[in-house]
Enzyme design. Structure first.
Site, mmCIF file in Angstrom:
data_model
loop_
_atom_site.group_PDB
_atom_site.id
_atom_site.type_symbol
_atom_site.label_atom_id
_atom_site.label_comp_id
_atom_site.label_asym_id
_atom_site.label_seq_id
_atom_site.Cartn_x
_atom_site.Cartn_y
_atom_site.Cartn_z
ATOM 1 N N HIS A 109 1.164 -9.907 1.140
ATOM 2 C CA HIS A 109 1.412 -10.096 1.820
ATOM 3 C C HIS A 109 0.780 -9.748 3.588
ATOM 4 O O HIS A 109 -0.484 -9.713 3.448
ATOM 5 C CB HIS A 109 2.268 -8.477 2.326
ATOM 6 N N HIS A 111 -0.688 -7.252 5.510
ATOM 7 C CA HIS A 111 -2.248 -6.075 5.442
ATOM 8 C C HIS A 111 -3.720 -6.213 4.963
ATOM 9 O O HIS A 111 -3.894 -7.561 4.299
ATOM 10 C CB HIS A 111 -1.841 -4.862 4.675
ATOM 11 N N ASP A 113 -5.604 -5.505 3.631
ATOM 12 C CA ASP A 113 -6.002 -4.945 1.896
ATOM 13 C C ASP A 113 -6.361 -6.655 1.071
ATOM 14 O O ASP A 113 -5.995 -6.207 0.183
ATOM 15 C CB ASP A 113 -5.831 -4.374 1.209
ATOM 16 N N HIS A 172 7.333 -2.442 -0.061
ATOM 17 C CA HIS A 172 6.286 -1.965 0.676
ATOM 18 C C HIS A 172 6.231 -3.168 1.702
ATOM 19 O O HIS A 172 5.546 -1.979 3.029
ATOM 20 C CB HIS A 172 4.985 -2.478 -0.104
ATOM 21 N N CYS A 191 0.944 -4.731 -3.536
ATOM 22 C CA CYS A 191 0.789 -3.355 -3.172
ATOM 23 C C CYS A 191 2.711 -3.216 -3.463
ATOM 24 O O CYS A 191 2.946 -1.573 -3.477
ATOM 25 C CB CYS A 191 0.731 -3.055 -1.679
ATOM 26 N N LYS A 194 3.717 0.063 -8.383
ATOM 27 C CA LYS A 194 2.699 1.709 -8.275
ATOM 28 C C LYS A 194 2.083 1.493 -9.711
ATOM 29 O O LYS A 194 2.743 1.132 -10.386
ATOM 30 C CB LYS A 194 3.676 2.754 -7.700
ATOM 31 N N ASN A 202 1.022 3.992 1.239
ATOM 32 C CA ASN A 202 1.582 4.212 2.977
ATOM 33 C C ASN A 202 2.915 2.852 3.065
ATOM 34 O O ASN A 202 3.461 2.485 2.871
ATOM 35 C CB ASN A 202 0.035 3.141 3.877
ATOM 36 N N HIS A 232 -2.658 -0.920 -6.316
ATOM 37 C CA HIS A 232 -4.005 0.194 -5.821
ATOM 38 C C HIS A 232 -3.947 0.656 -7.425
ATOM 39 O O HIS A 232 -3.174 0.816 -7.985
ATOM 40 C CB HIS A 232 -3.944 1.001 -4.689
#
Length: 250
Positions: A109, A111, A113, A172, A191, A194, A202, A232
């Site tokens: 995606h 973002h 990270d 996300h 992301c 989970k 976020n 994460h």
């Protein structure tokens, strides 16, 4: 008879040593790697997780997962480390230690990270692929932009491995995709998925209402999944899909 028994025992030992060496050569892949900025550890025959760090205002220093799918001297990397230096470190490890040519890098995606280190991959002439929505969102936010786009799904190859990239809905972010390796039954959820016990995290660009339905579609698409890598936190099994779905239905 004594010498015969002694030499037979020696022969058995040599045969066992030969077998061990042969097996070791057949599976000639490096062990885990760790530095202050990057960690790499193996989760299946053809998959490593790469872990780097992102400094954030809201959550502090965050561990960020990506994945390396590899086979027969070729690799595809899912998500970049957040910066150029740690991305360069990852490229060197895959090239020198794993002995693979990196065929593609795929941000899952838009973002930081996922694509913060994309320029380092481009500098090394490594092509990047992403869902077209990711390309649009990255450009509009002034982030590094992936080179090649696709709509909804794309298949990439690393050696003989078929890697299925797919967007099954928002969560996300509206553009989040997953990568599935059927041979190893490994899902890189990024992301969108989970880790056990994780918070919702976020939600700035999230579609919370759509999130559990997207995860339900992923569960239906990959009923044989055994290993799930979240964006994460710790890698787990299909229970991470159940946990994420329940988390966002609550």
């Amino acid at each position: 008879m004594y010498p015969v028994k002694r030499y037979s025992s020696v022969l058995v030992v040599y045969l066992l040593l030969f077998f061990v060496v042969a097996c070791d050569n057949r599976n000639n892949t490096p062990g885990d790697y760790s530095s202050d900025t990057l960690k790499v550890y193996r989760v299946s025959d053809h998959v490593y997780v790469h872990l780097s760090y992102l400094e954030t205002e809201s959550f502090g220093k965050v561990e960020c997962n990506g994945a390396i799918f590899f086979d027969n001297g070729e690799a595809v990397i899912l998500d970049t480390p957040a910066g150029r230096e740690d991305s360069g470190e990852l490229i060197r490890w895959v090239t020198d230690s794993l002995g693979c040519t990196i065929k593609a890098v795929v941000p899952t995606h838009f973002h930081k990270d996922c694509l913060g280190g994309l320029q380092e991959f481009h500098r090394k002439d490594i092509p990047s692929y992403a869902e077209n929505a990711t390309i649009t969102l990255a450009a509009s936010h002034g982030f590094p932009v992936p080179q090649h786009g696709f709509d909804q799904s794309q298949t990439l190859w690393a050696g003989t491995l078929e890697i299925e990239l797919s967007c099954r809905g928002a969560g996300h972010t509206t553009d989040n995709i997953t990568a599935y390796l059927s041979g190893d039954h490994v899902l890189f959820g990024g992301c969108l998925i989970k880790a056990s016990g994780a918070s919702k995290g976020n939600l700035e660009d999230a579609d919370v209402a759509a999130w559990p339905e997207t995860v339900e579609r992923i569960k239906s698409a990959y009923p044989e999944v055994k290993i799930v890598i979240p964006g994460h936190g710790d890698t787990g099994g299909k229970e991470l899909l159940d946990y994420t779905e329940i988390l966002f239905r609550s």
